[in-house]
Write an enzyme that holds these catalytic residues in place. Sequence first.
Site, PDB file in Angstrom:
ATOM      1  N   ARG A  23     -21.940  14.510 -33.230  1.00  0.00           N
ATOM      2  CA  ARG A  23     -22.039  14.615 -34.784  1.00  0.00           C
ATOM      3  C   ARG A  23     -22.026  13.128 -35.372  1.00  0.00           C
ATOM      4  O   ARG A  23     -22.199  13.008 -36.604  1.00  0.00           O
ATOM      5  CB  ARG A  23     -20.930  15.091 -35.651  1.00  0.00           C
ATOM      6  CG  ARG A  23     -21.279  16.501 -36.276  1.00  0.00           C
ATOM      7  CD  ARG A  23     -20.014  17.244 -36.855  1.00  0.00           C
ATOM      8  NE  ARG A  23     -20.233  18.199 -37.746  1.00  0.00           N
ATOM      9  CZ  ARG A  23     -20.163  19.611 -37.820  1.00  0.00           C
ATOM     10  NH1 ARG A  23     -19.959  19.938 -36.558  1.00  0.00           N
ATOM     11  NH2 ARG A  23     -20.223  20.279 -38.906  1.00  0.00           N
ATOM     12  N   ARG A  72     -19.772  17.503 -47.340  1.00  0.00           N
ATOM     13  CA  ARG A  72     -20.567  17.890 -45.739  1.00  0.00           C
ATOM     14  C   ARG A  72     -21.753  17.397 -45.564  1.00  0.00           C
ATOM     15  O   ARG A  72     -22.266  16.970 -44.689  1.00  0.00           O
ATOM     16  CB  ARG A  72     -19.945  19.490 -45.444  1.00  0.00           C
ATOM     17  CG  ARG A  72     -18.569  19.474 -45.127  1.00  0.00           C
ATOM     18  CD  ARG A  72     -18.414  21.100 -45.125  1.00  0.00           C
ATOM     19  NE  ARG A  72     -19.114  21.828 -43.858  1.00  0.00           N
ATOM     20  CZ  ARG A  72     -19.192  22.936 -43.768  1.00  0.00           C
ATOM     21  NH1 ARG A  72     -18.950  23.910 -44.638  1.00  0.00           N
ATOM     22  NH2 ARG A  72     -19.703  23.421 -42.572  1.00  0.00           N
ATOM     23  N   ARG A  95     -15.178  30.744 -45.712  1.00  0.00           N
ATOM     24  CA  ARG A  95     -14.414  29.743 -44.972  1.00  0.00           C
ATOM     25  C   ARG A  95     -14.049  28.679 -46.151  1.00  0.00           C
ATOM     26  O   ARG A  95     -14.959  28.271 -47.090  1.00  0.00           O
ATOM     27  CB  ARG A  95     -15.339  28.711 -44.192  1.00  0.00           C
ATOM     28  CG  ARG A  95     -14.926  29.135 -42.654  1.00  0.00           C
ATOM     29  CD  ARG A  95     -15.972  28.524 -41.665  1.00  0.00           C
ATOM     30  NE  ARG A  95     -16.174  27.106 -42.064  1.00  0.00           N
ATOM     31  CZ  ARG A  95     -17.252  26.540 -41.076  1.00  0.00           C
ATOM     32  NH1 ARG A  95     -17.741  27.203 -40.034  1.00  0.00           N
ATOM     33  NH2 ARG A  95     -17.385  25.334 -41.476  1.00  0.00           N
ATOM     34  N   ARG A 142     -22.081  32.725 -47.057  1.00  0.00           N
ATOM     35  CA  ARG A 142     -21.833  32.625 -45.776  1.00  0.00           C
ATOM     36  C   ARG A 142     -20.132  33.177 -45.444  1.00  0.00           C
ATOM     37  O   ARG A 142     -19.479  32.685 -46.382  1.00  0.00           O
ATOM     38  CB  ARG A 142     -21.645  31.276 -45.249  1.00  0.00           C
ATOM     39  CG  ARG A 142     -21.136  31.377 -43.578  1.00  0.00           C
ATOM     40  CD  ARG A 142     -21.855  30.271 -42.781  1.00  0.00           C
ATOM     41  NE  ARG A 142     -21.092  29.131 -43.107  1.00  0.00           N
ATOM     42  CZ  ARG A 142     -21.187  28.001 -42.136  1.00  0.00           C
ATOM     43  NH1 ARG A 142     -22.026  28.120 -41.377  1.00  0.00           N
ATOM     44  NH2 ARG A 142     -20.403  27.061 -42.317  1.00  0.00           N
ATOM     45  N   LYS A 196     -27.363  26.453 -37.233  1.00  0.00           N
ATOM     46  CA  LYS A 196     -26.893  26.222 -35.870  1.00  0.00           C
ATOM     47  C   LYS A 196     -25.914  27.195 -35.239  1.00  0.00           C
ATOM     48  O   LYS A 196     -26.359  27.515 -34.011  1.00  0.00           O
ATOM     49  CB  LYS A 196     -26.034  25.033 -36.044  1.00  0.00           C
ATOM     50  CG  LYS A 196     -26.741  23.671 -36.318  1.00  0.00           C
ATOM     51  CD  LYS A 196     -25.623  22.523 -36.221  1.00  0.00           C
ATOM     52  CE  LYS A 196     -24.217  22.650 -36.741  1.00  0.00           C
ATOM     53  NZ  LYS A 196     -24.434  22.469 -38.241  1.00  0.00           N
TER      54      LYS A 196
END
Length: 214
Positions: free
Chosen positions: A97, A172, A161, A131, A22
């Site tokens: 969301r 998540r 992160r 990531r 995204k």
Amino acid sequence: MSKRKGMTMRNIIFLGPPGSGKGTHAEKISQAMGIPRLSTGDMLRENIKKGTQLGTTAQRLMDAGQLVPDEVIIGMIRERLEQPDCAGGVIFDGFPRTLAQAEALKEIASIDAVVNMTIADERIAERMSGRRVCPACGNTSHTDWMEDAGCPSCGTEMVQRKDDAPETVLERLRVYHAQTKPLIDYYAAQNLLRTVDTDGPVQQTEAKVREALR
Ligand code: AMP
């Protein structure tokens, strides 16, 4: 703010599970169209960095992989949309969301398209583990595309992160299925949904996103 209907406005939502790309593709489209990308995740991280009260509340939830309360997010977006640079349209990245957020958004802006980024759950953990984010400029990348640990934009060493840790990613993902996925039907019913399979090289996905928005 008045509801901006029927103008030359281009409000686009990027919807998808964590790791679907995204942010990467929302940013590319934002640059291509010359309109701002509104990432609620980035706004929250900015608040954490600045040590605001909102940031302190958000951090605990974000670190646990949970959603920040709707009223906090809606207030933040409402405020951001008042800024003059949003007048010609925006790219929403990671917002809405929940159905409550989508309903609130409907009252403040009209939506032209929703890009639904899909990827199999099994691929997500794999993607998220690689990531990396730049602590200085916020740029994101992936170890597969990086020649070294330096940020391609500013050279600062990139880091993982905290909420990209495997156990948080699972939470998540659970939250995505429970609270965000219903938005697919919600926007499909409004004829706004354009689904893009993101399980391929980044350039291929980029072409698909552009095609979906044509
Ligand atoms: P992101 O950078 O979009 O992956 O968001 C990181 C985290 O910020 C999420 O896991 C949530 O804890 C929080 N967050 C971001 N956007 C929202 C939103 N629209 N509603 C609730 N929480 C959000």
